[in-house]
Enzyme design. Structure first.
Site, short mmCIF file in Angstrom:
data_model
loop_
_atom_site.label_atom_id
_atom_site.label_comp_id
_atom_site.label_asym_id
_atom_site.label_seq_id
_atom_site.Cartn_x
_atom_site.Cartn_y
_atom_site.Cartn_z
N ASP A 147 -5.43 0.83 -5.79
CA ASP A 147 -4.10 0.88 -5.22
C ASP A 147 -4.19 1.83 -4.02
O ASP A 147 -4.27 3.05 -4.20
CB ASP A 147 -3.13 1.40 -6.29
CG ASP A 147 -1.77 1.75 -5.72
OD1 ASP A 147 -1.61 1.73 -4.49
OD2 ASP A 147 -0.87 2.07 -6.52
N GLN A 194 -1.11 4.78 -0.87
CA GLN A 194 -1.01 6.12 -0.26
C GLN A 194 -2.27 6.51 0.49
O GLN A 194 -2.40 7.66 0.93
CB GLN A 194 -0.70 7.17 -1.33
CG GLN A 194 0.61 6.96 -2.05
CD GLN A 194 1.82 7.17 -1.14
OE1 GLN A 194 1.75 7.84 -0.11
NE2 GLN A 194 2.96 6.60 -1.53
N LYS A 230 4.23 1.55 4.45
CA LYS A 230 3.69 2.92 4.34
C LYS A 230 2.60 3.14 5.39
O LYS A 230 1.91 4.14 5.40
CB LYS A 230 3.11 3.16 2.95
CG LYS A 230 4.16 3.08 1.84
CD LYS A 230 3.53 3.40 0.50
CE LYS A 230 4.37 2.95 -0.67
NZ LYS A 230 5.53 3.78 -0.95
N CYS A 241 8.44 7.24 -9.34
CA CYS A 241 7.87 6.08 -10.05
C CYS A 241 6.59 6.43 -10.79
O CYS A 241 5.66 5.60 -10.89
CB CYS A 241 7.64 4.90 -9.12
SG CYS A 241 9.14 4.25 -8.41
N1 PMP Z 1 1.39 2.62 -5.57
C1 PMP Z 1 1.61 3.81 -5.03
C2 PMP Z 1 0.60 4.91 -5.22
C3 PMP Z 1 2.79 4.04 -4.30
O1 PMP Z 1 3.02 5.23 -3.78
C4 PMP Z 1 3.71 2.99 -4.14
C5 PMP Z 1 5.00 3.18 -3.39
N2 PMP Z 1 5.65 4.39 -3.65
C6 PMP Z 1 3.41 1.75 -4.71
C7 PMP Z 1 2.25 1.60 -5.40
C8 PMP Z 1 4.33 0.59 -4.57
O2 PMP Z 1 4.40 0.17 -3.25
P1 PMP Z 1 5.49 -0.91 -2.81
O3 PMP Z 1 6.79 -0.43 -3.35
O4 PMP Z 1 5.42 -0.88 -1.32
O5 PMP Z 1 5.06 -2.21 -3.39
#
Ligand code: PMP
Length: 414
Positions: free
Chosen positions: A208, A211, A234, A372
């Site tokens: 993932d 970040q 992002k 989250c």
């Molecule tokens: N993984 C990480 C580490 C994140 O920081 C985020 C967004 N805060 C996501 C996944 C999810 O990204 P998105 O909401 O753009 O799908």
């Protein structure tokens, strides 16, 4: 460089960069905006805004199916964006699937594993610092297939326990899916080591990179990673677009995610044959303007230089950590040796949202809450954190305003 060195000696170009972001030139609540919520979403440079405006003003059209000029232009720009993304992460363009974002990309892979790969008693490994979007899709897949979700523990500093990880690997593990950079702790995980340990046992790895993408150079082929997800918003691009990188062999192997137009080769009522990847995973009209906008975003990052960005943010993060440390009663959540500019903290017993509201009143945008990552907050026994997350356009002045703002908030909260 000394962490207290003044901004202009850290990187003079930052002022030029800031000028490319119209949104940063405003006051919020009577003060010049200090935007430190880049972990949630980054701002967009004029080149991205103009590229998207040009699309809608001059060649808005659907892709892949049109013979007319505008449609061909839109298709060429959409596919050119795929090539730009591929170059940005060191992949072949056939390995880049446009998705809605990181969440969508992880769901795509988890749905494929759920359908065709996971069986009862299999295991999926994630870590204790995952975002919900890298927990719940795997949890759903494991629940359905009676597979087991295993979690790599972390230390109090917020670093993965790599010995525990090594001992968790076994032939039942079908995939390891972990964050490259933690959105809450800022930890930069040892992804090379994770991949090499997993591959030694023939286990694929998904990263993932939500970040990581705006802060760290990504070379997927060099890393030999199997899947990687990132979000455009992002990465100085628009919302509603991101990518899944998948090794070609994996994209061939995974079943389609959704059915519809564009993902097919031939349809009859009896049987449908599918398009080749990446189109096999892009059912329906895609987010055309957003993909083209994301292409412009990575072109912008490439022009600035991701290595320069990384070096600058490293210094800025050191400066921020050093300055925040001077605030009485402030404690960091996440103090990994290898860290990024997502800086989480708590001050005394003050609730993070109280601190966040008082910072907002001073024109300083930070994020508060669990980000989250509820299981991670439970691990630390906290309701959430105040998180300041940096991007290339932030300055030491922004950090000074933050520190001043936190001090003022603490005084007001008593
Ligand atoms: N993984 C990480 C580490 C994140 O920081 C985020 C967004 N805060 C996501 C996944 C999810 O990204 P998105 O909401 O753009 O799908």
């Amino acid at each position: 460089m000394d962490a207290t060195t003044a901004q202009h000696t850290i990187w003079p170009e930052v002022e030029l960069i800031r000028n490319e972001f119209p949104i940063l030139q405003q006051t919020v609540n009577g003060r010049p905006l200090v935007y430190l919520d880049n972990g949630a979403t980054t701002q967009k440079p004029v080149s991205v805004i103009r590229t998207m405006q040009e699309y809608y003003t001059t060649y808005n059209s659907n892709v892949h199916r049109g013979v007319h000029t505008l449609s061909q232009k839109a298709t060429a720009a959409y596919e050119a964006a795929r090539h730009q993304l591929a170059a940005f992460i060191g992949a072949h363009h056939q390995e880049v699937v446009f998705t809605k974002g990181t969440t969508d990309a992880i769901n795509l892979v988890a749905a494929g594993f759920r359908k065709d790969i996971l069986q009862e008693g299999d295991e999926v490994i994630i870590s204790a610092m995952e975002h919900h979007s890298n927990i719940v899709p795997w949890q759903l897949a494991c629940e359905e297939k009676k597979a087991v979700l295993k979690v790599i523990p972390i230390s109090d500093q917020g670093e993965l326990d790599m010995d525990a990880f090594a001992s968790m690997l076994n032939p039942r593990v079908k995939i390891v899916s972990v964050a490259w950079v933690s959105n809450t702790l800022g930890t930069v995980n040892p992804v090379r080591e994770i991949i090499s340990l997993a591959h030694r046992q023939g286990i694929p790895v998904m990263l993932d990179a939500a970040q990581a993408a705006a802060h760290i150079p990504i070379r997927v082929h060099e890393l030999d990673v199997d899947f990687l997800a990132l979000s455009g918003h992002k990465l100085f691009g628009p919302t509603g677009i991101g990518i899944l990188y998948g090794k070609e062999s994996w994209l061939q192997k995974l079943p389609p995610y959704q059915g519809g137009g564009d993902m097919i080769k031939h349809v009859t009522f009896e049987k449908t044959t599918y398009n080749e990847p990446p189109l096999k995973f892009e059912a329906g009209t895609p987010a055309i303007c957003e993909a083209i906008g994301l292409g412009a975003a990575v072109a912008w990052v490439t022009e600035v230089g991701i290595h320069k960005i990384q070096a600058y943010e490293h210094q800025l993060t050191e400066y921020a950590v050093a300055q925040l440390r001077t605030v009485p009663g402030l404690r960091f959540i996440g103090e990994a040796k290898h860290r990024s500019g997502a800086i989480s903290f708590l001050v005394g017993n003050h609730h993070p949202s109280d601190v966040g509201i008082l910072l907002d009143q001073q024109g300083i945008a930070v994020r508060t809450g669990h980000h989250c990552t509820q299981p991670l907050c439970d691990r630390f026994g906290i309701p959430g954190t105040v998180r300041a997350s940096l991007a290339v356009y932030n300055t030491t002045d922004d950090i000074d305003r933050l520190v001043e703002g936190v001090q003022k908030a603490v005084t007001l909260l008593g």
